[in-house]
Design an enzyme around this catalytic site. Structure first.
Site, PDB file in Angstrom:
ATOM      1  N   GLY A 138       0.800  -1.223   0.000  1.00 16.05           N
ATOM      2  CA  GLY A 138       0.000   0.000   0.000  1.00 16.05           C
ATOM      3  C   GLY A 138       0.828   1.266   0.000  1.00 16.05           C
ATOM      4  O   GLY A 138       0.772   2.037   0.969  1.00 16.05           O
ATOM      5  N   ALA A 158      -1.591   2.672  -6.196  1.00 17.80           N
ATOM      6  CA  ALA A 158      -1.639   3.255  -4.849  1.00 17.80           C
ATOM      7  C   ALA A 158      -1.864   4.770  -4.954  1.00 17.80           C
ATOM      8  O   ALA A 158      -1.117   5.589  -4.404  1.00 17.80           O
ATOM      9  CB  ALA A 158      -0.370   2.910  -4.076  1.00 17.80           C
ATOM     10  N   HIS A 191      -3.743   6.701  -3.553  1.00 20.53           N
ATOM     11  CA  HIS A 191      -3.994   7.461  -2.317  1.00 20.53           C
ATOM     12  C   HIS A 191      -2.763   8.282  -1.929  1.00 20.53           C
ATOM     13  O   HIS A 191      -2.862   9.218  -1.154  1.00 20.53           O
ATOM     14  CB  HIS A 191      -4.355   6.502  -1.167  1.00 20.53           C
ATOM     15  CG  HIS A 191      -3.183   5.706  -0.673  1.00 20.53           C
ATOM     16  ND1 HIS A 191      -2.759   4.560  -1.282  1.00 20.53           N
ATOM     17  CD2 HIS A 191      -2.311   5.931   0.346  1.00 20.53           C
ATOM     18  CE1 HIS A 191      -1.694   4.082  -0.653  1.00 20.53           C
ATOM     19  NE2 HIS A 191      -1.401   4.904   0.335  1.00 20.53           N
ATOM     20  N   CYS A 194     -11.440 -15.478   5.212  1.00 20.10           N
ATOM     21  CA  CYS A 194     -12.797 -15.644   4.699  1.00 20.10           C
ATOM     22  C   CYS A 194     -13.705 -14.646   5.412  1.00 20.10           C
ATOM     23  O   CYS A 194     -13.501 -14.333   6.580  1.00 20.10           O
ATOM     24  CB  CYS A 194     -13.299 -17.071   4.829  1.00 20.10           C
ATOM     25  SG  CYS A 194     -13.794 -17.585   6.433  1.00 20.10           S
ATOM     26  N   GLY A 217      -5.827   3.182   3.449  1.00 22.04           N
ATOM     27  CA  GLY A 217      -5.917   2.983   2.010  1.00 22.04           C
ATOM     28  C   GLY A 217      -6.245   4.229   1.211  1.00 22.04           C
ATOM     29  O   GLY A 217      -6.100   4.227  -0.015  1.00 22.04           O
TER      30      GLY A 217
HETATM   31  P1  NAD Z   1       1.236  -1.123  -3.788  1.00 27.40           P
HETATM   32  O1  NAD Z   1       1.961   0.137  -3.487  1.00 27.40           O
HETATM   33  O2  NAD Z   1       1.794  -2.412  -3.293  1.00 27.40           O
HETATM   34  O3  NAD Z   1       1.007  -1.269  -5.366  1.00 27.40           O
HETATM   35  C1  NAD Z   1       0.603  -0.221  -6.222  1.00 27.40           C
HETATM   36  C2  NAD Z   1       0.971  -0.661  -7.647  1.00 27.40           C
HETATM   37  O4  NAD Z   1       0.516   0.273  -8.611  1.00 27.40           O
HETATM   38  C3  NAD Z   1       2.472  -0.809  -7.821  1.00 27.40           C
HETATM   39  O5  NAD Z   1       2.764  -2.112  -8.256  1.00 27.40           O
HETATM   40  C4  NAD Z   1       2.804   0.249  -8.858  1.00 27.40           C
HETATM   41  O6  NAD Z   1       3.895  -0.105  -9.682  1.00 27.40           O
HETATM   42  C5  NAD Z   1       1.505   0.345  -9.634  1.00 27.40           C
HETATM   43  N1  NAD Z   1       1.349   1.608 -10.365  1.00 27.40           N
HETATM   44  C6  NAD Z   1       1.586   2.867  -9.917  1.00 27.40           C
HETATM   45  N2  NAD Z   1       1.312   3.767 -10.866  1.00 27.40           N
HETATM   46  C7  NAD Z   1       0.884   3.083 -11.938  1.00 27.40           C
HETATM   47  C8  NAD Z   1       0.428   3.477 -13.208  1.00 27.40           C
HETATM   48  N3  NAD Z   1       0.356   4.774 -13.540  1.00 27.40           N
HETATM   49  N4  NAD Z   1       0.045   2.518 -14.092  1.00 27.40           N
HETATM   50  C9  NAD Z   1       0.113   1.211 -13.752  1.00 27.40           C
HETATM   51  N5  NAD Z   1       0.546   0.774 -12.543  1.00 27.40           N
HETATM   52  C10 NAD Z   1       0.915   1.709 -11.640  1.00 27.40           C
HETATM   53  O7  NAD Z   1      -0.244  -0.904  -3.240  1.00 27.40           O
HETATM   54  P2  NAD Z   1      -1.365  -2.026  -2.928  1.00 27.40           P
HETATM   55  O8  NAD Z   1      -1.071  -2.641  -1.597  1.00 27.40           O
HETATM   56  O9  NAD Z   1      -1.522  -2.921  -4.094  1.00 27.40           O
HETATM   57  O10 NAD Z   1      -2.633  -1.104  -2.770  1.00 27.40           O
HETATM   58  C11 NAD Z   1      -3.178  -0.456  -3.914  1.00 27.40           C
HETATM   59  C12 NAD Z   1      -4.198   0.586  -3.492  1.00 27.40           C
HETATM   60  O11 NAD Z   1      -5.363  -0.040  -2.978  1.00 27.40           O
HETATM   61  C13 NAD Z   1      -3.690   1.518  -2.405  1.00 27.40           C
HETATM   62  O12 NAD Z   1      -4.162   2.829  -2.638  1.00 27.40           O
HETATM   63  C14 NAD Z   1      -4.291   0.953  -1.175  1.00 27.40           C
HETATM   64  O13 NAD Z   1      -4.400   1.910  -0.171  1.00 27.40           O
HETATM   65  C15 NAD Z   1      -5.646   0.499  -1.695  1.00 27.40           C
HETATM   66  N6  NAD Z   1      -6.245  -0.588  -0.918  1.00 27.40           N
HETATM   67  C16 NAD Z   1      -7.539  -0.940  -1.212  1.00 27.40           C
HETATM   68  C17 NAD Z   1      -8.143  -1.978  -0.524  1.00 27.40           C
HETATM   69  C18 NAD Z   1      -9.531  -2.421  -0.835  1.00 27.40           C
HETATM   70  O14 NAD Z   1     -10.077  -3.244  -0.149  1.00 27.40           O
HETATM   71  N7  NAD Z   1     -10.128  -1.994  -1.881  1.00 27.40           N
HETATM   72  C19 NAD Z   1      -7.456  -2.648   0.474  1.00 27.40           C
HETATM   73  C20 NAD Z   1      -6.155  -2.306   0.718  1.00 27.40           C
HETATM   74  C21 NAD Z   1      -5.549  -1.299   0.018  1.00 27.40           C
END
Ligand code: NAD
Length: 557
Positions: free
Chosen positions: A52, A266, A268, A411, A493
Site C-alpha cells: 500500500g 496506490a 492514495h 474468509c 488505504g
Molecule cells: P502497492 O503500493 O503495493 O502497489 C501499487 C501498484 O501500482 C504498484 O505495483 C505500482 O507499480 C503500480 N502503479 C503505480 N502507478 C501506476 C500506473 N500509472 N500505471 C500502472 N501501474 C501503476 O499498493 P497495494 O497494496 O496494491 O494497494 C493499492 C491501493 O489499494 C492503495 O491505494 C491501497 O491503499 C488500496 N487498498 C484498497 C483496498 C480495498 O479493499 N479496496 C485494500 C487495501 C488497500
C-alpha cells in the site's frame, strides 16, 4: 534474521512449537511482525515497506530491533506501547489486557495533510502504517483476495443484469501487494482479466505466486489473449507492463469496452503510489526526489486521464467502480469534475454485508505448517455448516492460493460465526490438533472499525460519513474485551486526512483464558459493525441486531 544479497537484511518469522518470548501472545506479535517483513510477503522489505504505497511495519531497522527485544522481555501482565513503528513504553497491566497497543500515523485534524505528514516523517517522528502493515497482521495478497472476489462477483451480476451474457472480463491496473489479488480474484469469479502494471518486478512477483497467469506487453496480443480465453470459457489473467494513464485512454480510442473496469494503483499517495505517464520508473524516482511538487502534479494529471477514460467506458456500458484508493479525489483535483460519477465499491457492493457484521476475518498458523491451515479450514466448515458460499470459497482457496510467509487463510464471516470459529480454533490448539497457536485478525477495512468518507463510510444513509467516533470506540471496546493487540491508525488505504481506523488481533492459544477473551472480542468487534449501521438507519442492521440480540440502546424499549 539473515543477511541477503548486497547485505540487505532479511527477516522471516520463526516457526514451530517452541517460543522465545515469555508467552504465546508476545510470541505471536513477534512472529507476525517478522512475517510482515518476510520478502515473500512484503513488497519492499529493505525499506520496511509491507504494501500500500509506503505502509510500514516498523519505523526503522533500529526501531524493529528494539520492538523485538521488548517483545522477548514482555511479561504476561505487561503491555508494550508502539507509536508509529517505535516502542515507546512498557507498563504493568494485567493478563487479560492487550500485550501491545499501537498508534500509527495519527495527526491532529488541522495538521492532517500529506505535506505535514511528510515533514514529520522526514524528522523521524512518524511512519505510514497503512492498515495491516503497522498493525502486524498483513498476510500477503491473500488478505484482499476474497473481498476482491466478492466485489467482482457483485459487479459482474450488476453488469449482467444490464447486459445479458455480460460480466466476462475485467480491466484493472496496479498489481501491487493488494492490487495483485485482482487477476486471481477475477479468474476465481469466472472472468478473464487484463491488469496494467508499470513495474515489471511487481508482475514477476504475481507470476511467481500464481496470482496472474501470463505477461504480454503488446496491447493487441494481450487483448486477443483475454478475448480468446473468454470465448473458450477458460478465463485467464494477463498482465501488461504499461502505464494505466496511457493504456486506458488507448482502449477508449480503439472502442474497446471491458465489462468491468476498476483500478488499484496506490493513488492514495500521489507522490509514491502513482507513476506519471511519460516517465520510466527511474525517471519517476529522479523527479520524485528532485521536485516532489511537480511529481504530484504530473501524477494527478495522469490520474485525471485514467479516470476520464473510465468515465468514457462507463458511458459505453461498462460496470465501473472505484476500488478504495481515492483516485477519484486526486483526479477531481486535477480537473476531472465528474470523477464521483464512478461509484465507490463499498456503497455499491459491500455495505449490505457490513450491516450483517460481515467482514474480512483472517487467521495465521504460527507453527508455519500448511497442514495446520487445512485443519482450520475443516474446523471453519464444521463450525459454520450449511453455508454453500463459504464451502465453495474455502475449497477454491485451498486449490488456488499459494501461501506467502506463514500459512494463513481469509474468509468473510459475520456476527456470531466469528466467535464460533474463534472458539473452534482455540479447541484445535487445546486438543493438540494443530502444532502451535493460531492468530486471528482482520483488515481495518471492516464493518465497524473505520471512518473513511471516500471508502468504507462513503454515502452513509444518515450522512455520518466523516464521524470517526465509531473507529475509536472499536479500538477501546476491543481493548476492554482483551484483544491481544489493538491498533489505531490514520490514512490507511485512502491517504492522510481521509480516514481513521482500528485494528485488532487475538491469539487462540488453547487456554481457558483465551477462550473467554475470544468469545468477548469476536462478539464485540463485528457487533460494532451492526450497531454502527443500525445507528445510521440501515434496515438490515436493525433487523440483524434484533435477531441476534445485539443491544442498540437508543432503539431498545
Ligand atoms: P502497492 O503500493 O503495493 O502497489 C501499487 C501498484 O501500482 C504498484 O505495483 C505500482 O507499480 C503500480 N502503479 C503505480 N502507478 C501506476 C500506473 N500509472 N500505471 C500502472 N501501474 C501503476 O499498493 P497495494 O497494496 O496494491 O494497494 C493499492 C491501493 O489499494 C492503495 O491505494 C491501497 O491503499 C488500496 N487498498 C484498497 C483496498 C480495498 O479493499 N479496496 C485494500 C487495501 C488497500
Amino acid at each position: 534474521m539473515t543477511t541477503g544479497e548486497q547485505g540487505a537484511r532479511v527477516v522471516r518469522a520463526p516457526r514451530g512449537s517452541e517460543r522465545s518470548c515469555k508467552g504465546w501472545i508476545q510470541e505471536a506479535a513477534l512472529r507476525m511482525l517478522h512475517n510482515n517483513l518476510d520478502p515473500e510477503v512484503a513488497e519492499r522489505p529493505d525499506d520496511l515497506v509491507v504494501y500500500g504505497g509506503t505502509g510500514k511495519a516498523a519505523r526503522s531497522w533500529e526501531a524493529f530491533d528494539v520492538i523485538v527485544r521488548e517483545l522477548r522481555e514482555l511479561a504476561d501482565d505487561e503491555t508494550l506501547l508502539v507509536q508509529s513503528g517505535k516502542a515507546v513504553g512498557r507498563f504493568r497491566t494485567h493478563p487479560d489486557a492487550p500485550r501491545v497497543l499501537l498508534a500509527n500515523s495519527n495527526l491532529v485534524g488541522r495538521w492532517a495533510t500529506w505535506d505535514e505528514f511528510r515533514r514529520l516523517e522526514a524528522l523521524g517522528l512518524t511512519m505510514y502504517g497503512q492498515m495491516t502493515a503497522g498493525s502486524w497482521i498483513y498476510i500477503g495478497s491473500q488478505g484482499i483476495v476474497q473481498g476482491t472476489y466478492e466485489t467482482f462477483v457483485a459487479a459482474r451480476k450488476a453488469h449482467a443484469a444490464r447486459a445479458p451474457g455480460g460480466g466476462r472480463w475485467v480491466l484493472t491496473a496496479g498489481l501491487g501487494g493488494m492490487g495483485g489479488a485482482q487477476p486471481l480474484a477475477a479468474t476465481m469469479a469466472g472472468m478473464a482479466c487484463l491488469g496494467v502494471e508499470i513495474d515489471p518486478a511487481r508482475i514477476e512477483k504475481r507470476l511467481r505466486t500464481r496470482y496472474v497467469d501470463e505477461r504480454i506487453d503488446d496491447l493487441d496480443r494481450a487483448l486477443d489473449a483475454v478475448l480468446e480465453s473468454v470465448q473458450r470459457g477458460a478465463p485467464r489473467s494477463i498482465a501488461l507492463c504499461g502505464n494505466a494513464a496511457d493504456v486506458y485512454p488507448e482502449l477508449v480510442r480503439r472502442g474497446v469496452t471491458p465489462d468491468l473496469v476498476t483500478e488499484q494503483t496506490a493513488a492514495h499517495d500521489p507522490l509514491v503510489g502513482y507513476v506519471p505517464p511519460g516517465l520510466t520508473l527511474e525517471q519517476a524516482a529522479e523527479l520524485r526526489a528532485r521536485d516532489p511538487v511537480e511529481y504530484v502534479a504530473r501524477a494527478k494529471a495522469g490520474m485525471r486521464r485514467e479516470v476520464e477514460a473510465m468515465l468514457a467506458m462507463q458511458r459505453r456500458g461498462a460496470e465501473v467502480f472505484d476500488y478504495g484508493n481515492n483516485i477519484r479525489t486526486c483526479a477531481m483535483e486535477a480537473g476531472a469534475e465528474d470523477a464521483f460519477a464512478i461509484p465507490g465499491f463499498v456503497p455499491a457492493y459491500v455495505r449490505e454485508l457490513f450491516c450483517q457484521g460481515k467482514g474480512p476475518f483472517r487467521w495465521v498458523a504460527l507453527s508455519g505448517d500448511p497442514e495446520d491451515i487445512l485443519a482450520t479450514d475443516r474446523a471453519v466448515l464444521e463450525a459454520v455448516p450449511g453455508d454453500a458460499d463459504l464451502r465453495r470459497w474455502i475449497e477454491l482457496a485451498e486449490q488456488k492460493i499459494a501461501f506467502q510467509g506463514l500459512p494463513s487463510r481469509i474468509c468473510w464471516l459475520g456476527y456470531g460465526d466469528r466467535a464460533k470459529v474463534g472458539l473452534a480454533f482455540n479447541e484445535l490448539v487445546r486438543a493438540g490438533r494443530v502444532k502451535a497457536p493460531i492468530v486471528i485478525g482482520r483488515d481495518h477495512l471492516d464493518c465497524g472499525s473505520v471512518a473513511s468518507p471516500f471508502r468504507e463510510t462513503e454515502a452513509m444513509k444518515d450522512g455520518s460519513d466523516a464521524i470517526a467516533d465509531w473507529a475509536i470506540l472499536n479500538a477501546l471496546a476491543n481493548t476492554a474485551g482483551g484483544a491481544s493487540w489493538v491498533s489505531f491508525h490514520h490514512g490507511g488505504g485512502v491517504g492522510i486526512g481521509n480516514s481513521l481506523h482500528a485494528g485488532m488481533v487475538i491469539v487462540a492459544d488453547g487456554t481457558e483464558a483465551a477462550r473467554q477473551r475470544l468469545e468477548r472480542v469476536l462478539t464485540i468487534d463485528p457487533g460494532m459493525g451492526i450497531i454502527r449501521h443500525a445507528d445510521a438507519g440501515y434496515e438490515t442492521a436493525c433487523r440483524v441486531a434484533e435477531e441476534k440480540g445485539v443491544r442498540v440502546p437508543h432503539r431498545a424499549g
